[in-house]
Design a protein around this motif. Structure first.
Motif, PDB file in Angstrom:
ATOM      1  N   GLU A 141       0.799  -1.223   0.000  1.00  0.00           N
ATOM      2  CA  GLU A 141       0.000   0.000   0.000  1.00  0.00           C
ATOM      3  C   GLU A 141       0.841   1.286   0.000  1.00  0.00           C
ATOM      4  O   GLU A 141       0.702   2.123  -0.877  1.00  0.00           O
ATOM      5  CB  GLU A 141      -0.948   0.024   1.212  1.00  0.00           C
ATOM      6  N   LEU A 142       1.670   1.424   1.032  1.00  0.00           N
ATOM      7  CA  LEU A 142       2.378   2.693   1.224  1.00  0.00           C
ATOM      8  C   LEU A 142       3.429   2.942   0.148  1.00  0.00           C
ATOM      9  O   LEU A 142       3.428   4.000  -0.481  1.00  0.00           O
ATOM     10  CB  LEU A 142       3.023   2.739   2.614  1.00  0.00           C
ATOM     11  N   PHE A 143       4.317   1.984  -0.056  1.00  0.00           N
ATOM     12  CA  PHE A 143       5.398   2.215  -1.019  1.00  0.00           C
ATOM     13  C   PHE A 143       4.854   2.520  -2.416  1.00  0.00           C
ATOM     14  O   PHE A 143       5.276   3.502  -3.038  1.00  0.00           O
ATOM     15  CB  PHE A 143       6.361   1.031  -1.061  1.00  0.00           C
ATOM     16  N   PRO A 144       3.910   1.724  -2.956  1.00  0.00           N
ATOM     17  CA  PRO A 144       3.380   2.048  -4.292  1.00  0.00           C
ATOM     18  C   PRO A 144       2.661   3.401  -4.330  1.00  0.00           C
ATOM     19  O   PRO A 144       2.764   4.127  -5.331  1.00  0.00           O
ATOM     20  CB  PRO A 144       2.406   0.903  -4.583  1.00  0.00           C
ATOM     21  N   ALA A 145       1.942   3.750  -3.263  1.00  0.00           N
ATOM     22  CA  ALA A 145       1.231   5.034  -3.236  1.00  0.00           C
ATOM     23  C   ALA A 145       2.216   6.197  -3.315  1.00  0.00           C
ATOM     24  O   ALA A 145       1.996   7.158  -4.062  1.00  0.00           O
ATOM     25  CB  ALA A 145       0.373   5.147  -1.975  1.00  0.00           C
ATOM     26  N   VAL A 146       3.283   6.121  -2.544  1.00  0.00           N
ATOM     27  CA  VAL A 146       4.273   7.200  -2.550  1.00  0.00           C
ATOM     28  C   VAL A 146       4.996   7.233  -3.897  1.00  0.00           C
ATOM     29  O   VAL A 146       5.190   8.315  -4.474  1.00  0.00           O
ATOM     30  CB  VAL A 146       5.263   7.060  -1.371  1.00  0.00           C
ATOM     31  N   LEU A 147       5.361   6.087  -4.407  1.00  0.00           N
ATOM     32  CA  LEU A 147       6.038   6.040  -5.712  1.00  0.00           C
ATOM     33  C   LEU A 147       5.159   6.629  -6.816  1.00  0.00           C
ATOM     34  O   LEU A 147       5.635   7.419  -7.636  1.00  0.00           O
ATOM     35  CB  LEU A 147       6.412   4.603  -6.074  1.00  0.00           C
ATOM     36  N   SER A 148       3.893   6.262  -6.832  1.00  0.00           N
ATOM     37  CA  SER A 148       3.020   6.751  -7.912  1.00  0.00           C
ATOM     38  C   SER A 148       2.713   8.245  -7.765  1.00  0.00           C
ATOM     39  O   SER A 148       2.404   8.914  -8.747  1.00  0.00           O
ATOM     40  CB  SER A 148       1.722   5.944  -7.987  1.00  0.00           C
ATOM     41  N   SER A 149       2.816   8.780  -6.557  1.00  0.00           N
ATOM     42  CA  SER A 149       2.544  10.201  -6.336  1.00  0.00           C
ATOM     43  C   SER A 149       3.799  11.064  -6.435  1.00  0.00           C
ATOM     44  O   SER A 149       3.693  12.294  -6.498  1.00  0.00           O
ATOM     45  CB  SER A 149       1.909  10.405  -4.955  1.00  0.00           C
ATOM     46  N   ALA A 150       4.963  10.435  -6.425  1.00  0.00           N
ATOM     47  CA  ALA A 150       6.213  11.199  -6.508  1.00  0.00           C
ATOM     48  C   ALA A 150       6.343  11.831  -7.891  1.00  0.00           C
ATOM     49  O   ALA A 150       5.910  11.261  -8.895  1.00  0.00           O
ATOM     50  CB  ALA A 150       7.409  10.294  -6.234  1.00  0.00           C
ATOM     51  N   THR A 151       6.937  12.986  -7.915  1.00  0.00           N
ATOM     52  CA  THR A 151       7.181  13.694  -9.172  1.00  0.00           C
ATOM     53  C   THR A 151       8.220  12.918  -9.975  1.00  0.00           C
ATOM     54  O   THR A 151       9.228  12.458  -9.420  1.00  0.00           O
ATOM     55  CB  THR A 151       7.703  15.117  -8.880  1.00  0.00           C
ATOM     56  N   ALA A 152       7.949  12.779 -11.273  1.00  0.00           N
ATOM     57  CA  ALA A 152       8.877  12.065 -12.156  1.00  0.00           C
ATOM     58  C   ALA A 152      10.256  12.714 -12.093  1.00  0.00           C
ATOM     59  O   ALA A 152      10.382  13.919 -11.887  1.00  0.00           O
ATOM     60  CB  ALA A 152       8.354  12.076 -13.588  1.00  0.00           C
ATOM     61  N   GLY A 153      11.273  11.893 -12.221  1.00  0.00           N
ATOM     62  CA  GLY A 153      12.632  12.404 -12.214  1.00  0.00           C
ATOM     63  C   GLY A 153      13.328  12.141 -10.903  1.00  0.00           C
ATOM     64  O   GLY A 153      13.231  11.059 -10.335  1.00  0.00           O
ATOM     65  N   GLU A 154      14.011  13.162 -10.397  1.00  0.00           N
ATOM     66  CA  GLU A 154      14.853  13.015  -9.213  1.00  0.00           C
ATOM     67  C   GLU A 154      14.064  12.550  -7.983  1.00  0.00           C
ATOM     68  O   GLU A 154      14.519  11.680  -7.237  1.00  0.00           O
ATOM     69  CB  GLU A 154      15.551  14.347  -8.921  1.00  0.00           C
ATOM     70  N   GLU A 155      12.873  13.123  -7.750  1.00  0.00           N
ATOM     71  CA  GLU A 155      12.101  12.743  -6.568  1.00  0.00           C
ATOM     72  C   GLU A 155      11.705  11.275  -6.634  1.00  0.00           C
ATOM     73  O   GLU A 155      11.860  10.536  -5.660  1.00  0.00           O
ATOM     74  CB  GLU A 155      10.850  13.622  -6.428  1.00  0.00           C
ATOM     75  N   ARG A 156      11.201  10.842  -7.774  1.00  0.00           N
ATOM     76  CA  ARG A 156      10.772   9.444  -7.899  1.00  0.00           C
ATOM     77  C   ARG A 156      11.980   8.506  -7.776  1.00  0.00           C
ATOM     78  O   ARG A 156      11.871   7.441  -7.159  1.00  0.00           O
ATOM     79  CB  ARG A 156      10.040   9.195  -9.214  1.00  0.00           C
ATOM     80  N   GLN A 157      13.110   8.899  -8.317  1.00  0.00           N
ATOM     81  CA  GLN A 157      14.321   8.071  -8.194  1.00  0.00           C
ATOM     82  C   GLN A 157      14.750   7.957  -6.730  1.00  0.00           C
ATOM     83  O   GLN A 157      15.146   6.884  -6.263  1.00  0.00           O
ATOM     84  CB  GLN A 157      15.452   8.653  -9.039  1.00  0.00           C
ATOM     85  N   ARG A 158      14.657   9.065  -6.011  1.00  0.00           N
ATOM     86  CA  ARG A 158      14.995   9.046  -4.578  1.00  0.00           C
ATOM     87  C   ARG A 158      14.049   8.131  -3.820  1.00  0.00           C
ATOM     88  O   ARG A 158      14.474   7.307  -3.000  1.00  0.00           O
ATOM     89  CB  ARG A 158      14.945  10.460  -4.005  1.00  0.00           C
ATOM     90  N   VAL A 159      12.744   8.277  -4.095  1.00  0.00           N
ATOM     91  CA  VAL A 159      11.752   7.429  -3.423  1.00  0.00           C
ATOM     92  C   VAL A 159      12.012   5.966  -3.757  1.00  0.00           C
ATOM     93  O   VAL A 159      11.967   5.095  -2.871  1.00  0.00           O
ATOM     94  CB  VAL A 159      10.312   7.851  -3.798  1.00  0.00           C
ATOM     95  N   GLN A 160      12.299   5.663  -5.018  1.00  0.00           N
ATOM     96  CA  GLN A 160      12.550   4.280  -5.422  1.00  0.00           C
ATOM     97  C   GLN A 160      13.759   3.711  -4.687  1.00  0.00           C
ATOM     98  O   GLN A 160      13.733   2.572  -4.226  1.00  0.00           O
ATOM     99  CB  GLN A 160      12.761   4.172  -6.936  1.00  0.00           C
ATOM    100  N   ALA A 161      14.811   4.499  -4.547  1.00  0.00           N
ATOM    101  CA  ALA A 161      16.011   4.050  -3.831  1.00  0.00           C
ATOM    102  C   ALA A 161      15.681   3.772  -2.355  1.00  0.00           C
ATOM    103  O   ALA A 161      16.135   2.766  -1.788  1.00  0.00           O
ATOM    104  CB  ALA A 161      17.119   5.089  -3.951  1.00  0.00           C
ATOM    105  N   ILE A 162      14.899   4.650  -1.748  1.00  0.00           N
ATOM    106  CA  ILE A 162      14.524   4.451  -0.343  1.00  0.00           C
ATOM    107  C   ILE A 162      13.639   3.220  -0.198  1.00  0.00           C
ATOM    108  O   ILE A 162      13.840   2.400   0.706  1.00  0.00           O
ATOM    109  CB  ILE A 162      13.818   5.708   0.222  1.00  0.00           C
ATOM    110  N   VAL A 163      12.663   3.069  -1.092  1.00  0.00           N
ATOM    111  CA  VAL A 163      11.771   1.900  -1.053  1.00  0.00           C
ATOM    112  C   VAL A 163      12.590   0.615  -1.222  1.00  0.00           C
ATOM    113  O   VAL A 163      12.355  -0.373  -0.512  1.00  0.00           O
ATOM    114  CB  VAL A 163      10.664   2.024  -2.132  1.00  0.00           C
ATOM    115  N   ASN A 164      13.542   0.619  -2.145  1.00  0.00           N
ATOM    116  CA  ASN A 164      14.393  -0.562  -2.334  1.00  0.00           C
ATOM    117  C   ASN A 164      15.175  -0.880  -1.057  1.00  0.00           C
ATOM    118  O   ASN A 164      15.274  -2.041  -0.654  1.00  0.00           O
ATOM    119  CB  ASN A 164      15.357  -0.358  -3.505  1.00  0.00           C
ATOM    120  N   ALA A 165      15.715   0.152  -0.412  1.00  0.00           N
ATOM    121  CA  ALA A 165      16.480  -0.043   0.822  1.00  0.00           C
ATOM    122  C   ALA A 165      15.580  -0.561   1.948  1.00  0.00           C
ATOM    123  O   ALA A 165      15.951  -1.496   2.662  1.00  0.00           O
ATOM    124  CB  ALA A 165      17.153   1.262   1.241  1.00  0.00           C
TER     125      ALA A 165
END
Length: 185
Positions: free
Chosen positions: A69-93
């Motif tokens: 729920e949480l990780f996909p919601a934040v990823l889909s709402s993150a702004t494309a580019g640097e923010e989404r890449q940062r969120v993806q890195a944090i979610v992966n970690a």
């Protein structure tokens, strides 16, 4: 004529009775310690049993909820580019940390099961420390980095926060509703 002891002196059978009493009294002294030891043993069994239930029902479910729920919601709402890449890195970690915590739990769980059942066992302190330390670090990182970022990202659109809240509510409420109305559905 009296018996002689190993040193060649006279030995009385009465001494045997006296020595027997000393052994009995020594064992009774140990037995007297038993009541004081029972409560800590019972507490260890309770803690182990409670932790076994809690970890499976709460911690594993918490990880699953975050990942579903949480990780996909934040990823889909993150702004494309640097923010989404940062969120993806944090979610992966964070997801990798979930697996690390779960692996540490898998090593500790058999020991806790033995304790909960009152079996003699040794608990590997390093397994327990690894679980506790790993989870503390994970929770601190999530609380200080990811959750504030999630609030910021999802807070840009009230509908995104509402959708996440509804999804979580339904996931928690649905089992109770189904149980309550199982005979009528």
């Amino acid at each position: 004529m009296g018996q002689t002891d190993a040193a060649g002196g006279a030995h009385s059978p009465i001494e045997d009775f006296s020595q027997c009493h000393a052994g009995i009294l020594s064992h009774l002294q140990q037995l007297g310690q038993l009541p004081a030891l029972l409560e800590p043993a019972a507490q260890a069994r309770r803690i182990a049993a409670d932790t076994l239930a809690f970890f499976r029902e709460a911690v594993f479910e918490h990880h699953s909820e975050e990942e579903r729920e949480l990780f996909p919601a934040v990823l889909s709402s993150a702004t494309a580019g640097e923010e989404r890449q940062r969120v993806q890195a944090i979610v992966n970690a964070l997801t990798a940390e979930h697996r690390k915590v779960e692996a540490a739990w898998t090593r500790l769980e058999p020991q806790l099961k033995a304790v909960a059942k009152g079996h003699n066992t040794t608990m590997r302190g390093e397994d327990l420390r690894e679980l506790v330390d790993t989870y503390r670090a994970h929770a601190a990182y999530e609380e200080s980095v990811f959750l504030p970022l999630s609030q910021q990202i999802l807070g840009r659109n009230a509908n995104h926060l509402a959708a996440l809240g509804t999804a979580l509510h339904m996931r928690h409420a649905l089992p109770g509703v189904l149980e309550r109305f199982a005979g009528r559905i």
